[in-house]
Each structure stands twice: as C-alpha cells, then as structure tokens.
Motif scaffolding. Structure first.
Motif, PDB file in Angstrom:
ATOM      1  N   GLY A 159      -0.195  -8.906   6.557  1.00 17.86           N
ATOM      2  CA  GLY A 159      -0.978  -8.156   7.533  1.00 17.86           C
ATOM      3  C   GLY A 159      -2.065  -7.293   6.963  1.00 17.86           C
ATOM      4  N   GLY A 160      -2.388  -7.450   5.670  1.00 18.84           N
ATOM      5  CA  GLY A 160      -3.473  -6.677   5.085  1.00 18.84           C
ATOM      6  C   GLY A 160      -4.837  -7.221   5.475  1.00 18.84           C
ATOM      7  N   LEU A 161      -5.839  -6.384   5.378  1.00 17.25           N
ATOM      8  CA  LEU A 161      -7.213  -6.822   5.593  1.00 17.25           C
ATOM      9  C   LEU A 161      -7.693  -7.612   4.379  1.00 17.25           C
ATOM     10  CD1 LEU A 161      -8.671  -3.486   7.026  1.00 17.25           C
ATOM     11  CD2 LEU A 161      -7.882  -5.490   8.322  1.00 17.25           C
ATOM     12  N   ASP A 162      -8.614  -8.537   4.591  1.00 14.68           N
ATOM     13  CA  ASP A 162      -9.101  -9.362   3.481  1.00 14.68           C
ATOM     14  C   ASP A 162      -9.622  -8.506   2.330  1.00 14.68           C
ATOM     15  OD1 ASP A 162      -8.430 -11.535   4.975  1.00 14.68           O
ATOM     16  OD2 ASP A 162     -10.475 -12.288   5.247  1.00 14.68           O
ATOM     17  N   GLU A 163     -10.267  -7.392   2.662  1.00 16.70           N
ATOM     18  CA  GLU A 163     -10.847  -6.555   1.604  1.00 16.70           C
ATOM     19  C   GLU A 163      -9.786  -5.841   0.770  1.00 16.70           C
ATOM     20  OE1 GLU A 163     -11.858  -4.481   5.612  1.00 16.70           O
ATOM     21  OE2 GLU A 163     -11.706  -6.538   4.824  1.00 16.70           O
ATOM     22  N   TYR A 193      -1.162   0.937  -2.070  1.00 14.85           N
ATOM     23  CA  TYR A 193      -1.327  -0.253  -1.229  1.00 14.85           C
ATOM     24  C   TYR A 193      -0.242  -0.305  -0.155  1.00 14.85           C
ATOM     25  CZ  TYR A 193      -1.269  -5.192   0.120  1.00 14.85           C
ATOM     26  OH  TYR A 193      -1.259  -6.368   0.847  1.00 14.85           O
ATOM     27  N   LEU A 194       1.006  -0.082  -0.563  1.00 14.90           N
ATOM     28  CA  LEU A 194       2.119  -0.140   0.391  1.00 14.90           C
ATOM     29  C   LEU A 194       2.023   0.956   1.434  1.00 14.90           C
ATOM     30  CD1 LEU A 194       5.096  -0.889  -2.032  1.00 14.90           C
ATOM     31  CD2 LEU A 194       4.091  -2.464  -0.370  1.00 14.90           C
ATOM     32  N   ASN A 195       1.666   2.158   1.024  1.00 10.80           N
ATOM     33  CA  ASN A 195       1.551   3.261   1.973  1.00 10.80           C
ATOM     34  C   ASN A 195       0.507   2.949   3.045  1.00 10.80           C
ATOM     35  OD1 ASN A 195       3.519   4.836   0.753  1.00 10.80           O
ATOM     36  ND2 ASN A 195       2.062   5.947  -0.536  1.00 10.80           N
ATOM     37  N   ALA A 196      -0.625   2.398   2.601  1.00 11.84           N
ATOM     38  CA  ALA A 196      -1.679   2.065   3.555  1.00 11.84           C
ATOM     39  C   ALA A 196      -1.240   0.947   4.490  1.00 11.84           C
ATOM     40  CB  ALA A 196      -2.950   1.671   2.808  1.00 11.84           C
ATOM     41  N   LEU A 197      -0.617  -0.097   3.913  1.00 11.66           N
ATOM     42  CA  LEU A 197      -0.208  -1.251   4.707  1.00 11.66           C
ATOM     43  C   LEU A 197       0.875  -0.871   5.721  1.00 11.66           C
ATOM     44  CD1 LEU A 197      -0.275  -4.320   5.257  1.00 11.66           C
ATOM     45  CD2 LEU A 197       1.426  -4.576   3.421  1.00 11.66           C
ATOM     46  N   ILE A 198       1.934  -0.208   5.243  1.00 11.55           N
ATOM     47  CA  ILE A 198       3.047   0.132   6.127  1.00 11.55           C
ATOM     48  C   ILE A 198       2.610   1.174   7.154  1.00 11.55           C
ATOM     49  CG2 ILE A 198       5.364   1.137   6.221  1.00 11.55           C
ATOM     50  CD1 ILE A 198       5.838  -0.101   3.437  1.00 11.55           C
ATOM     51  N   GLY A 199       1.786   2.123   6.732  1.00 11.26           N
ATOM     52  CA  GLY A 199       1.290   3.124   7.677  1.00 11.26           C
ATOM     53  C   GLY A 199       0.502   2.481   8.809  1.00 11.26           C
ATOM     54  N   THR A 200      -0.337   1.511   8.467  1.00  8.78           N
ATOM     55  CA  THR A 200      -1.112   0.811   9.488  1.00  8.78           C
ATOM     56  C   THR A 200      -0.211   0.063  10.458  1.00  8.78           C
ATOM     57  OG1 THR A 200      -3.008   0.552   8.006  1.00  8.78           O
ATOM     58  CG2 THR A 200      -2.883  -0.954   9.881  1.00  8.78           C
ATOM     59  N   LYS A 201       0.803  -0.600   9.933  1.00  7.11           N
ATOM     60  CA  LYS A 201       1.694  -1.400  10.784  1.00  7.11           C
ATOM     61  C   LYS A 201       2.669  -0.538  11.573  1.00  7.11           C
ATOM     62  CE  LYS A 201      -0.392  -4.991   9.628  1.00  7.11           C
ATOM     63  NZ  LYS A 201      -1.266  -5.650  10.627  1.00  7.11           N
ATOM     64  N   MET A 202       3.034   0.616  11.036  1.00 11.36           N
ATOM     65  CA  MET A 202       3.865   1.526  11.818  1.00 11.36           C
ATOM     66  C   MET A 202       3.098   2.024  13.041  1.00 11.36           C
ATOM     67  SD  MET A 202       6.919   1.861  10.430  1.00 11.36           S
ATOM     68  CE  MET A 202       7.551   3.433  11.012  1.00 11.36           C
ATOM     69  N   ALA A 203       1.792   2.202  12.894  1.00  8.03           N
ATOM     70  CA  ALA A 203       0.962   2.668  14.004  1.00  8.03           C
ATOM     71  C   ALA A 203       0.669   1.558  15.003  1.00  8.03           C
ATOM     72  CB  ALA A 203      -0.348   3.251  13.471  1.00  8.03           C
ATOM     73  N   GLN A 204       0.467   0.350  14.494  1.00  7.85           N
ATOM     74  CA  GLN A 204       0.146  -0.780  15.381  1.00  7.85           C
ATOM     75  C   GLN A 204       0.640  -2.071  14.747  1.00  7.85           C
ATOM     76  OE1 GLN A 204      -3.968  -1.105  16.484  1.00  7.85           O
ATOM     77  NE2 GLN A 204      -3.646  -2.903  17.753  1.00  7.85           N
ATOM     78  N   ARG A 205       1.611  -2.721  15.401  1.00  4.17           N
ATOM     79  CA  ARG A 205       2.176  -3.951  14.880  1.00  4.17           C
ATOM     80  C   ARG A 205       1.181  -5.095  15.008  1.00  4.17           C
ATOM     81  NH1 ARG A 205       5.349  -0.193  14.455  1.00  4.17           N
ATOM     82  NH2 ARG A 205       7.613  -0.330  14.752  1.00  4.17           N
ATOM     83  N   GLY A 206       1.428  -6.140  14.208  1.00  2.00           N
ATOM     84  CA  GLY A 206       0.647  -7.360  14.296  1.00  2.00           C
ATOM     85  C   GLY A 206       1.555  -8.565  14.161  1.00  2.00           C
ATOM     86  N   GLU A 207       0.959  -9.735  14.109  1.00  2.00           N
ATOM     87  CA  GLU A 207       1.711 -10.973  13.890  1.00  2.00           C
ATOM     88  C   GLU A 207       1.769 -11.220  12.384  1.00  2.00           C
ATOM     89  OE1 GLU A 207       3.170 -13.047  16.287  1.00  2.00           O
ATOM     90  OE2 GLU A 207       2.810 -11.269  17.524  1.00  2.00           O
ATOM     91  N   ASP A 208       2.592 -10.460  11.683  1.00  2.00           N
ATOM     92  CA  ASP A 208       2.616 -10.518  10.224  1.00  2.00           C
ATOM     93  C   ASP A 208       3.985 -10.113   9.717  1.00  2.00           C
ATOM     94  OD1 ASP A 208       2.595  -7.475   9.737  1.00  2.00           O
ATOM     95  OD2 ASP A 208       0.799  -7.758  10.966  1.00  2.00           O
TER      96      ASP A 208
END
Length: 426
Positions: A159-163, A193-208
């Motif tokens: 679920g990370g961004l390409d960048e 990296y993990l803090n940013a990724l998990i923080g983003t997904k905790m705020a808004q889930r995706g298909e990932d």
C-alpha cells in the motif's frame, strides 16, 4: 548415536564458500546427515544436509522450537549474521498457537491478493526499469533490475506510494550490508518507512496487505503489524532478487534453454525450478532448537542447541534427488521454501513475481546474453543467501525514441496502470 569427537566445523562464509558452496556441503556430508557448520567466526550451528532428516525436523513441532532468545548470547552483537537469527515477534520465531495466529494473518491476507493484480504490478515496474536501460545495449541485471524490482512490487502490494519504493530499496540494501553503520542507518530508515506506511493505513484503509494485516480478526497491534511487514519484506527482497538472477543465469547460458527462450513461461518455469533445486537463493535457514536432548538421525544434540537446514545441500543430496534428463521442471519437491508448519507462506506469489519479471525481460530484450562467461560470475560471501554480486549482460539497444514502448508493440503508447480490483478470497 555418534560418539566420536566431532569433526572440525565447516566455514559457511567467506570467498571460498561463495565460490564453491558444494564443497562446503560435501564436507558437511562427510560428517553424516547432520554436520557442524560455522556461520561466522566462533558461531557454530548443526547443519542438516539430508532431505529426509530435514523433513523429520521441519515437521516435528513437538520436539523443536523456533525461539532463539536463549541462544543470542552466543552471537556477538556486531556479527553480520545476528539480524538473521535474532528473535522477533513474527511467524519465523514463534511456536504453537502464537505462531498459528501470526501465520494466519499472513496467509489470509496473501489469499486476498488477486494474482492478476500481482502480475500487473510486476509488469508495470518491470517496464519502468527496462525503459531506463533498454536503449544502452548493456546492463547489470542485479543492480539495475532484479535488486530494484522486488522493493517496487512489495511497496505497492503493502500500500505504499510509488515514490516510497526507492526509500524501501535503499533501506533493505542497507540492512543486507555487512557494514554495521549502514545496518544501523537501515534500521532507522525502516522504522521511518513503517511509521509512515502504518500511520497512513490506520487513518485510511486500502486494498493492500498492510490494511488487511490491520483489520485481520486476530487483531494485531500496530507494532505487531510492523513486525509482520518487516519479516515479509525482509525475507522477500533477497530471495526474489536471487531467484530472478539465478534463473536468468540458466536461461542466458544453458543451451537447453536458449533455443526455446521465446516460447513462453514453460521454459522460464523450468529455469526457475532448476535454480531452486540447484542454487536456491536462500541456501540455508530454518533455525530450530530441540526442547530436549535429541538423536537426530544418529547425531546426539543437546537441548537448546542451534540446528539449521541447508536447503541447497538437501536439494543436491546425491542419493536423494530424482531427475529427468537434467531437468526437474515437473518436480516440486525441493526444500527451497522449507516444509511443514514453517514453510514459506508466499511461495505461489513469489514464483508468480519471479516468472513475470523474467518473462518481461526476455520478451523486451529477446537477444539478451551474458557479457562474461558464467564461470566468472561472483557471489556474496554470507552463509544464508546465494546472491550474485553482478550479472552483466548485453543486447541490441532499443532506439531512444522507443524508450516508452511496450515490448509487444514498440510504440510510444504509455502503459496503462494496473486497474483496481476486488480482493479474491481464499
């Protein structure tokens, strides 16, 4: 049981082992189905080289434990092998119901991945990398392709961004380094990296995968979610890199494959199978400890002693392997993904990604060939992974104006991004 004094341990690291690991496996076999190996100076482990003995160990969870915490005082804190054996709260190092719960999070989430989506993502990033060097006529397929592609795919599937993919690639490369300062920096970057990724997904889930880890009924904490991401990404990065390059070496150097290189995935799958049988990227792992004193096929092992399985040695055990005229494309019984309750849960997806990456490369650059004799290729010297340092190749350059072309049309039409898709249940 063995009663004589143990043979000298076999060094499983350094340039001599990297140049000829079969010599190391042969020396271990001379000690019996279980030998004594040295994975770093003064760090000794028992090593299983016989496939039947390996299966006995891997399938017996009553006798054997994966918990390494009691043993870590034997491994120096600055040892390059310590990150590979140090306990984490993950399916690699837990037992019983705890292991089953963690593993179910992984297997259930992987089952939600649509194989078509995995293939589309792999193709998209493969083309991105190919377009960077296809006009040059030469490339190092380790540094420019096989090493960069897995982090790009994994970042997208989690679920990370390409960048964010370059950050993940740099982080994983640092963690694989033998330089302790680089490792420390890699750990720091991985945390970010993990803090940013998990923080983003905790705020808004995706298909990932990250979102599915978070929402799984087994209710992992954010910290546990991070641990599962680390163990999955950390295991996939070197093994996918090594599998892609090991199979490519066979495709590009073995006349059995060269004549039919453009016929499709059957040839590619045969090369992958041969790589897994004869030169698996994860050559040795499956760290176990007996809960009680045990006789393992004639070798007496004290409770708590470290025992590992050499998949490479077990696969190539001279008295145990079937073959089919040199090809093993129809035989999947190798131990390169381990076996039993701790076998690799991502086997199917890993094979799909590797086959797709190789298929795209040889379709895009159909006349690609090794730039040096196969005998001159060199490998990293560690005990666990069988990884090429470089894989120099040459090919007919694509015209600069065709950099954005697809390999099928050679037009400059941009690739269509992977479409959204509903998850597929197990």
């Amino acid at each position: 049981m063995t009663t004589h004094a143990p043979a000298p341990p076999v060094p499983l690291y350094g340039p001599e082992h990297a140049a000829n690991p079969q010599r190391s496996w042969d020396l271990l076999r001379q000690q019996g189905p279980v030998g004594i190996g040295e994975i770093d100076p003064q760090t000794l482990v028992y090593v299983v080289t016989d496939p039947r003995t390996a299966l006995t160990l891997l399938q017996d969870t009553q006798t054997w434990s994966k918990d390494s915490r009691h043993w870590m005082h034997h491994v120096p804190t600055d040892s390059p092998v310590r990150p590979n054996v140090e306990w984490r709260h993950s399916l690699f190092y837990t037992d019983g119901p705890e292991h089953a719960d963690l593993r179910r999070v992984i297997t259930d989430s992987l089952a939600l991945l649509d194989s078509r989506h995995v293939r589309d993502v792999t193709l998209r990033f493969a083309d991105t990398l190919l377009q960077r060097f296809a006009h040059t006529g030469e490339a190092d397929l380790v540094g420019q392709y096989a090493q960069q592609l897995p982090p790009m795919i994994l970042n997208a599937l989690f679920g990370g961004l390409d960048e964010q993919a370059p950050q993940l690639h740099a982080t994983l490369a640092a963690l694989m380094s033998t330089d302790l300062a680089a490792k420390a920096e890699g750990e720091k970057e991985l945390g970010a990296y993990l803090n940013a990724l998990i923080g983003t997904k905790m705020a808004q889930r995706g298909e990932d995968l990250t979102s599915w880890f978070i929402d799984h009924p087994n209710q992992l904490s954010p910290e546990n979610v991070g641990e599962q991401i680390v163990i999955n990404v950390g295991a996939a990065f070197p093994t996918l890199t090594g599998l892609i390059t090991s199979a490519l070496v066979r495709l590009l150097s073995d006349t059995r494959f060269r004549g039919t290189l453009t016929t499709g995935t059957l040839t590619i799958e045969a090369a992958i199978d041969e790589a897994l049988w004869n030169d698996p990227p994860l050559a040795m792992y499956s760290l176990h400890f007996p809960r009680v004193d045990v006789d393992l096929n004639g070798t007496f092992i004290r409770a708590g002693s470290p025992v590992m399985v050499s998949y490479a040695a077990a696969n190539t055990c001279p008295h145990a392997n079937p073959s089919n005229g040199g090809h093993r494309s129809g035989i999947k019984a190798h131990l390169s993904f381990a076996a039993g309750p701790h076998s690799c849960p991502a086997r199917k997806i890993a094979l799909l990604m590797a086959a797709t990456a190789i298929e795209r490369l040889v379709s895009y650059l159909p006349d690609i060939q090794l730039a040096v004799p196969r005998e001159q290729l060199t490998y990293h010297p560690g005990p666990f992974y069988r990884l090429l340092t470089t894989l120099p190749c040459r090919f007919t350059p694509l015209a600069p104006e065709a950099r954005g072309a697809t390999p099928w049309t050679r037009t400059t039409a941009p690739l269509r991004p992977a479409a959204g898709r509903p998850p597929v249940s197990a």
